[in-house]
Design an enzyme around this catalytic site. Structure first.
Site, PDB file in Angstrom:
ATOM      1  N   TRP A   1       0.812  -1.223   0.000  1.00 12.43           N
ATOM      2  CA  TRP A   1       0.000   0.000   0.000  1.00 12.43           C
ATOM      3  C   TRP A   1       0.843   1.269   0.000  1.00 12.43           C
ATOM      4  CZ3 TRP A   1      -5.000  -0.409   3.491  1.00 12.43           C
ATOM      5  CH2 TRP A   1      -5.856  -1.370   2.927  1.00 12.43           C
TER       6      TRP A   1
ATOM      7  N   GLU B   1      11.315  -6.072  -9.346  1.00  6.73           N
ATOM      8  CA  GLU B   1      10.529  -4.889  -9.707  1.00  6.73           C
ATOM      9  C   GLU B   1      11.410  -3.927 -10.492  1.00  6.73           C
ATOM     10  OE1 GLU B   1       7.023  -4.285  -6.762  1.00  6.73           O
ATOM     11  OE2 GLU B   1       8.731  -3.182  -6.023  1.00  6.73           O
TER      12      GLU B   1
ATOM     13  N   SER C   1       3.452  -2.146 -12.181  1.00  9.48           N
ATOM     14  CA  SER C   1       2.290  -1.951 -13.058  1.00  9.48           C
ATOM     15  C   SER C   1       1.504  -3.232 -13.341  1.00  9.48           C
ATOM     16  CB  SER C   1       2.707  -1.267 -14.361  1.00  9.48           C
ATOM     17  OG  SER C   1       3.213   0.037 -14.085  1.00  9.48           O
TER      18      SER C   1
ATOM     19  N   GLY D   1       1.368  -2.546  -6.324  1.00  2.51           N
ATOM     20  CA  GLY D   1       1.241  -1.253  -5.663  1.00  2.51           C
ATOM     21  C   GLY D   1      -0.158  -0.697  -5.839  1.00  2.51           C
ATOM     22  N   GLY D   2      -0.305   0.233  -6.783  1.00  4.57           N
ATOM     23  CA  GLY D   2      -1.565   0.954  -6.988  1.00  4.57           C
ATOM     24  C   GLY D   2      -2.807   0.078  -7.030  1.00  4.57           C
TER      25      GLY D   2
HETATM   26  P1  13P Z   1       2.668  -0.379  -8.988  1.00  4.80           P
HETATM   27  O1  13P Z   1       1.912  -1.684  -8.989  1.00  4.80           O
HETATM   28  O2  13P Z   1       1.832   0.785  -8.540  1.00  4.80           O
HETATM   29  O3  13P Z   1       3.403  -0.158 -10.266  1.00  4.80           O
HETATM   30  O4  13P Z   1       3.797  -0.520  -7.829  1.00  4.80           O
HETATM   31  C1  13P Z   1       4.601  -1.643  -7.811  1.00  4.80           C
HETATM   32  C2  13P Z   1       5.341  -1.653  -6.531  1.00  4.80           C
HETATM   33  O5  13P Z   1       6.213  -0.834  -6.303  1.00  4.80           O
HETATM   34  C3  13P Z   1       4.983  -2.664  -5.540  1.00  4.80           C
HETATM   35  O6  13P Z   1       5.929  -2.750  -4.528  1.00  4.80           O
END
Ligand code: 13P
Length: 252
Positions: free
Chosen positions: A11, A168, A214, A235-236
């Site tokens: 989060w 990542e 992403s 993440g998002g």
């Molecule tokens: P997003 O899924 O928002 O690209 O972020 C990935 C992330 O950094 C998860 O740790």
């Protein structure tokens, strides 16, 4: 060795008590109704919401984790949180070495390794993040960068049961851009091979390597079925119940 995929939500510095309640109860309703559990579901909220999240996750299949911890056990370290504190808030995992911590807080591989060793000592599982920047990718240095991060940030006693790696690519985080399937496959296979050299074939074969950057419901099926991809660090999309569950659907 079989690897149970892990769908983990990071989060970051987002979330409210209301979101904790809605997300965990909503996810638990869906997850707990599955007759078999083909994947594990983890939510890592900010520190202040971990206790509440654990309360809602009690008696459900949803697991709670932290996003960082100190390399030290306790003492005069204002503003820091120990691994034991996370454990006592009923966290099971901690994310370490996320690129945002490496960049915003200058975290080095050595520090991440020290944090991981402390977290393991206090009974947490660790998710160690690695990944190249766009400049490094363009310079053709992806494997070199990832290899150094893996060899220097993993705890000395890395075991498949309590260590997870998340690949990542920094340039894919929050940008809507992702590597090609072939690129993801290459990096994950490379990490698996390096792990085999570091900890032996058996442990390397059981250790989960997540992809992050992403991940969305629309690309999850493609990304999560690539060989050596054992789940996602999201993440998002982990802040929205339908999106996060939509990603997990890749395994249903
Ligand atoms: P997003 O899924 O928002 O690209 O972020 C990935 C992330 O950094 C998860 O740790």
């Amino acid at each position: 060795m079989t690897r149970t995929p892990l769908i983990a939500g990071n989060w970051k510095m987002n979330g409210t008590p209301m979101l904790v309640k809605d997300m965990i109860l909503g996810l638990a309703q869906k997850y707990d109704a599955l007759p078999e559990k083909p994947f594990e579901m983890l939510i890592c909220p900010p520190f202040t919401l971990i206790g509440l999240a654990s309360e809602f996750a009690k008696n459900t299949g949803i697991v709670i984790g932290g996003q960082n911890c100190s390399a030290l056990s306790n003492g005069a370290h204002t503003g820091d949180i120990s691994a034991l504190m996370l454990k006592e808030a009923r966290a099971k995992y901690v994310i370490l070495g996320h690129s945002e911590r490496r960049t915003d807080h200058g975290e080095t591989n050595a520090l991440i390794k020290a944090k991981a060793e402390q977290a393991l000592k206090d009974g947490l599982k660790v998710i160690i993040c690695v990944g190249e920047t766009e400049v490094q990718k363009d310079a053709g240095e992806t494997l070199k960068v990832v290899s150094k991060q893996v060899s220097e940030s993993l705890p000395s006693d890395t075991k498949a049961d309590d260590v997870v790696i998340a690949y990542e690519p920094v340039w894919a985080i929050g940008t809507g851009r992702t590597p090609t399937g072939a690129e993801v496959e290459e990096v994950h296979a490379f990490i698996r091979k390096q792990l085999a050299e570091m900890i032996g074939l058996d442990e390397a074969g059981g250790l989960r390597i997540l992809y992050g950057g992403s991940v969305k419901p629309s690309n999850a099926k493609e990304l999560l079925h690539i060989p050596n991809v054992d789940g996602a660090l999201v993440g998002g999309a982990s802040l929205k119940l339908d999106d996060f569950w939509g990603i997990a659907q890749a395994y249903l």
